[in-house]
Design a protein around this motif. Structure first.
Motif, mmCIF file in Angstrom:
data_model
loop_
_atom_site.group_PDB
_atom_site.id
_atom_site.type_symbol
_atom_site.label_atom_id
_atom_site.label_comp_id
_atom_site.label_asym_id
_atom_site.label_seq_id
_atom_site.Cartn_x
_atom_site.Cartn_y
_atom_site.Cartn_z
ATOM 1 N N ASP A 274 10.845 14.368 19.124
ATOM 2 C CA ASP A 274 11.473 15.804 18.540
ATOM 3 C C ASP A 274 12.849 15.809 18.692
ATOM 4 N N THR A 275 13.456 16.456 17.477
ATOM 5 C CA THR A 275 14.864 16.767 17.335
ATOM 6 C C THR A 275 15.510 17.640 18.399
ATOM 7 N N PRO A 276 16.756 17.789 18.643
ATOM 8 C CA PRO A 276 17.130 18.982 19.790
ATOM 9 C C PRO A 276 16.901 20.232 19.239
ATOM 10 N N MET A 277 16.401 20.383 17.871
ATOM 11 C CA MET A 277 16.028 21.823 17.490
ATOM 12 C C MET A 277 14.566 22.000 17.597
ATOM 13 N N SER A 278 13.986 21.566 18.953
ATOM 14 C CA SER A 278 12.501 21.771 19.108
ATOM 15 C C SER A 278 12.455 22.356 20.381
ATOM 16 N N TYR A 279 11.051 22.799 20.687
ATOM 17 C CA TYR A 279 10.545 23.247 21.835
ATOM 18 C C TYR A 279 10.622 22.008 22.800
ATOM 19 N N THR A 280 10.309 20.871 22.519
ATOM 20 C CA THR A 280 10.367 19.782 23.590
ATOM 21 C C THR A 280 11.694 19.588 24.134
ATOM 22 N N TYR A 281 12.642 19.631 23.217
ATOM 23 C CA TYR A 281 14.014 19.400 23.684
ATOM 24 C C TYR A 281 14.429 20.624 24.858
ATOM 25 N N TRP A 282 14.421 21.579 24.162
ATOM 26 C CA TRP A 282 14.671 23.000 25.108
ATOM 27 C C TRP A 282 14.149 22.784 26.456
ATOM 28 N N LYS A 283 12.781 22.441 26.515
ATOM 29 C CA LYS A 283 11.998 22.635 27.716
ATOM 30 C C LYS A 283 12.571 21.357 28.631
ATOM 31 N N MET A 284 12.709 20.246 28.172
ATOM 32 C CA MET A 284 12.963 19.153 29.061
ATOM 33 C C MET A 284 14.602 18.983 29.496
ATOM 34 N N SER A 285 15.427 19.769 28.536
ATOM 35 C CA SER A 285 16.880 19.559 28.957
ATOM 36 C C SER A 285 17.336 20.862 29.699
ATOM 37 N N ARG A 286 16.470 21.893 30.030
ATOM 38 C CA ARG A 286 16.793 22.999 30.838
ATOM 39 C C ARG A 286 17.247 22.482 32.283
ATOM 40 N N GLY A 287 18.223 22.733 32.555
ATOM 41 C CA GLY A 287 18.890 22.272 33.888
ATOM 42 C C GLY A 287 19.380 21.153 34.139
ATOM 43 N N ARG A 288 19.332 20.354 32.911
ATOM 44 C CA ARG A 288 19.809 19.170 33.260
ATOM 45 C C ARG A 288 21.021 18.680 31.993
ATOM 46 N N ARG A 289 21.604 17.486 32.243
ATOM 47 C CA ARG A 289 22.829 17.454 31.157
ATOM 48 C C ARG A 289 22.397 16.353 30.164
ATOM 49 N N ASP A 290 22.717 16.460 28.826
ATOM 50 C CA ASP A 290 22.429 15.526 27.979
ATOM 51 C C ASP A 290 23.680 14.549 27.617
#
Length: 345
Positions: A274-290
């Motif tokens: 999934d791209t950054p413009m996705s529900y997947t990235y939004w959920k996985m990246s919350r509280g973490r740094r990319d």
């Protein structure tokens, strides 16, 4: 003159498409699947709105506010796809290096063995502390024997499924002591997530190696199917996308629940499909740094097809750990490019 009359409706349509791409971040695709398509096309919609903005400015059109307003959120979101330079610095002697790489079952080309040897040679040259591999395949030898031989000095964690052509799955290699390990398997899927607890400088961290559901769609396959039966090709493509979009949120939620149940700080790496413009990235990246947002440069695309559009592979770190460098090396051993991130220890 004709374009002048049609410009305002075109601006409205383009702005609406870009707005839906923003919305795709927050909408669970298992419930409203088609919104994800707008997220996948975020960059083309962005470019279209920029062109319309320039046109409106040159024409001194009163409708200039339409693309201008539509583009405002991109001032914050464009950095998810492109970085001018981040805060990258040369890796220090004590930095921790993580590589994440979908090796595509070593099937990129006509010679599987040669492809595997090229990938293994590349990985050894990286001299990484942690290597997260997805879509690893082995036909005649066990994963344990293969990686013990090819990567001495690494702890090997893996999980694989058996198929007609051999075994395939995920592999995590680490130079840090492995204290605990586990796997998260997903219903109706051969995708998975591995996790291991590693002692790094006297502190325990959990490393997740994720491979979320893919679309199982190839452009070449779609082209061949369209020549045979257009309506059937469209239906089959839609069915595959719906199936993937229904499963992937469940897989993401399973990993997030495991993270929440663990008291250790966690790194999350792998192929999210999934791209950054996705529900997947939004959920996985919350509280973490990319690592790309912290230290990337240029476009962050990790998929070899469709140019800069698809950043699918990530290395996410705990909020207290910042990447010192991030690279995507465009080597043609797989349809994905490897992501290499370093972190100060």
């Amino acid at each position: 003159r004709l374009f002048r009359f049609t410009a305002r409706p075109l601006m409205i349509i383009a702005a609406a498409a870009l707005a839906l791409s923003y919305l795709s971040i927050f909408v669970n695709p298992a419930k409203v699947w088609f919104v994800t398509l707008f997220g996948l096309l975020y960059l083309p919609f962005l470019v279209l709105n920029v062109i319309l903005l320039v046109f409106a400015l040159l024409r001194r059109s009163k409708a200039v506010w339409i693309p201008a307003v539509a583009l405002l959120p991109s001032l914050l979101l464009f950095g998810w796809h492109f970085q001018l330079g981040g805060t990258s610095s040369p890796p220090g002697p004590g930095d921790m290096k993580i590589v994440s790489y979908n090796v595509g079952r070593f099937n990129f080309g006509d010679d599987t063995a040669a492809c595997r040897d090229s990938i293994f040679g590349f990985l050894r040259r990286q001299d990484a502390d942690i290597i997260c591999l997805q879509e690893v395949a082995a036909s005649r030898v066990s994963f344990a024997d293969l990686f013990a031989k090819e990567f001495p000095g690494y702890d090997v964690e893996y999980y694989s499924y058996s198929g007609k052509s051999g075994r395939y799955g995920n592999v995590t290699l680490s130079r840090f002591p492995l204290k605990n390990k586990g796997k998260i398997t997903f219903d109706q899927s051969a995708n998975m997530a591995l996790y291991g607890d590693y002692e790094i400088d006297g502190r325990l961290f959990r490393i997740y190696n994720c491979h979320f559901q893919s679309y199982n769609i190839s452009l070449a396959g779609i082209g061949r199917a369209l020549k045979k039966n257009t309506s059937e090709a469209v239906k089959n493509t839609e069915d595959k996308m719906r199936f993937s979009l229904r499963l992937r949120p469940r897989q993401v939620d399973a990993v997030i629940k495991n993270i929440q149940d663990c008291k250790l700080d966690a790194f999350v790496a792998g192929d999210f499909n999934d791209t950054p413009m996705s529900y997947t990235y939004w959920k996985m990246s919350r509280g973490r740094r990319d690592s790309f947002k912290d230290a990337g440069r240029g476009f962050g695309a990790t998929y070899s097809m469709l140019g800069p559009l698809l950043r699918l592979d990530y290395v996410l770190s705990p909020s207290t750990v910042r990447a010192t460098s991030h690279k995507v090396l465009k080597i043609n051993y797989s349809d994905h490019y490897p992501v290499i991130a370093t972190f100060a220890r």
